[in-house]
Design a protein around this motif. Structure first.
Motif, mmCIF file in Angstrom:
data_model
loop_
_atom_site.group_PDB
_atom_site.id
_atom_site.type_symbol
_atom_site.label_atom_id
_atom_site.label_comp_id
_atom_site.label_asym_id
_atom_site.label_seq_id
_atom_site.Cartn_x
_atom_site.Cartn_y
_atom_site.Cartn_z
ATOM 1 N N THR A 10 38.287 46.936 40.633
ATOM 2 C CA THR A 10 39.447 46.612 39.798
ATOM 3 C C THR A 10 40.599 46.088 40.641
ATOM 4 O O THR A 10 41.226 45.080 40.294
ATOM 5 C CB THR A 10 39.886 47.850 38.991
ATOM 6 N N VAL A 11 40.865 46.742 41.756
ATOM 7 C CA VAL A 11 41.951 46.311 42.640
ATOM 8 C C VAL A 11 41.653 44.929 43.217
ATOM 9 O O VAL A 11 42.536 44.071 43.292
ATOM 10 C CB VAL A 11 42.189 47.355 43.757
ATOM 11 N N LEU A 12 40.409 44.682 43.608
ATOM 12 C CA LEU A 12 40.046 43.374 44.135
ATOM 13 C C LEU A 12 40.197 42.280 43.079
ATOM 14 O O LEU A 12 40.683 41.187 43.375
ATOM 15 C CB LEU A 12 38.613 43.395 44.669
ATOM 16 N N LEU A 13 39.802 42.563 41.847
ATOM 17 C CA LEU A 13 39.953 41.590 40.767
ATOM 18 C C LEU A 13 41.421 41.297 40.480
ATOM 19 O O LEU A 13 41.799 40.145 40.267
ATOM 20 C CB LEU A 13 39.242 42.075 39.501
ATOM 21 N N ILE A 14 42.236 42.331 40.476
ATOM 22 C CA ILE A 14 43.684 42.140 40.266
ATOM 23 C C ILE A 14 44.271 41.317 41.411
ATOM 24 O O ILE A 14 45.080 40.413 41.193
ATOM 25 C CB ILE A 14 44.403 43.500 40.111
ATOM 26 N N PHE A 15 43.843 41.605 42.650
ATOM 27 C CA PHE A 15 44.334 40.857 43.805
ATOM 28 C C PHE A 15 43.969 39.380 43.686
ATOM 29 O O PHE A 15 44.802 38.495 43.916
ATOM 30 C CB PHE A 15 43.767 41.455 45.096
ATOM 31 N N VAL A 16 42.718 39.082 43.331
ATOM 32 C CA VAL A 16 42.273 37.699 43.180
ATOM 33 C C VAL A 16 43.048 37.011 42.054
ATOM 34 O O VAL A 16 43.451 35.851 42.180
ATOM 35 C CB VAL A 16 40.751 37.635 42.938
ATOM 36 N N PHE A 17 43.294 37.724 40.963
ATOM 37 C CA PHE A 17 44.056 37.166 39.846
ATOM 38 C C PHE A 17 45.480 36.826 40.273
ATOM 39 O O PHE A 17 45.989 35.738 39.979
ATOM 40 C CB PHE A 17 44.070 38.150 38.665
ATOM 41 N N VAL A 18 46.141 37.729 40.983
ATOM 42 C CA VAL A 18 47.518 37.491 41.446
ATOM 43 C C VAL A 18 47.541 36.332 42.443
ATOM 44 O O VAL A 18 48.435 35.483 42.416
ATOM 45 C CB VAL A 18 48.120 38.774 42.056
ATOM 46 N N LEU A 19 46.551 36.261 43.327
ATOM 47 C CA LEU A 19 46.466 35.171 44.288
ATOM 48 C C LEU A 19 46.284 33.826 43.585
ATOM 49 O O LEU A 19 46.962 32.847 43.918
ATOM 50 C CB LEU A 19 45.293 35.430 45.238
ATOM 51 N N ALA A 20 45.423 33.778 42.588
ATOM 52 C CA ALA A 20 45.213 32.542 41.826
ATOM 53 C C ALA A 20 46.463 32.159 41.054
ATOM 54 O O ALA A 20 46.836 30.985 40.994
ATOM 55 C CB ALA A 20 44.030 32.713 40.874
#
Length: 110
Positions: A10-20
């Protein structure tokens, strides 16, 4: 164990979303800024750095060409340039950029 793996994903997905989202926002902002500063009547043709905060610029304003010294707090007009001088300079610098690496390498080999 499974709970911690779900949290990590979940944290990795949120990180990728914020980065995008940051990437998209930056691209959009850059596009808006580029469109805002484009003008058909004013064009900076060349900039030459003479000191950390001092530059000489060749600027086309309409059909006339000018050279300016741009400092941190001032802009000083050096003078007006003839169109022939500016195009002659652009052709000379364009010829230098047209030389390929292969041509230079062959010349050095001989």
């Amino acid at each position: 164990m499974l709970n911690s793996m779900v949290q990590l994903i979940t944290v990795l997905l949120i990180f990728v979303f914020v980065l995008a989202l940051a990437y998209i926002t930056t691209r959009l902002t850059a596009g808006l800024q580029k469109g805002r500063y484009q003008n058909a009547n004013v064009e900076i043709l060349e900039t030459f750095k003479i000191a950390p905060t001092k530059y000489i610029q060749i600027v086309r304003i309409g059909e006339k060409y000018f050279s300016y010294v741009v400092c941190k707090e001032t802009v000083t007009l050096l003078g007006e340039l003839a169109k022939d001088d500016v195009t002659e300079f652009a052709q000379k610098s364009g010829n230098v950029a047209m030389v390929s690496f292969k041509d230079i390498f062959d010349k050095l080999r001989k």
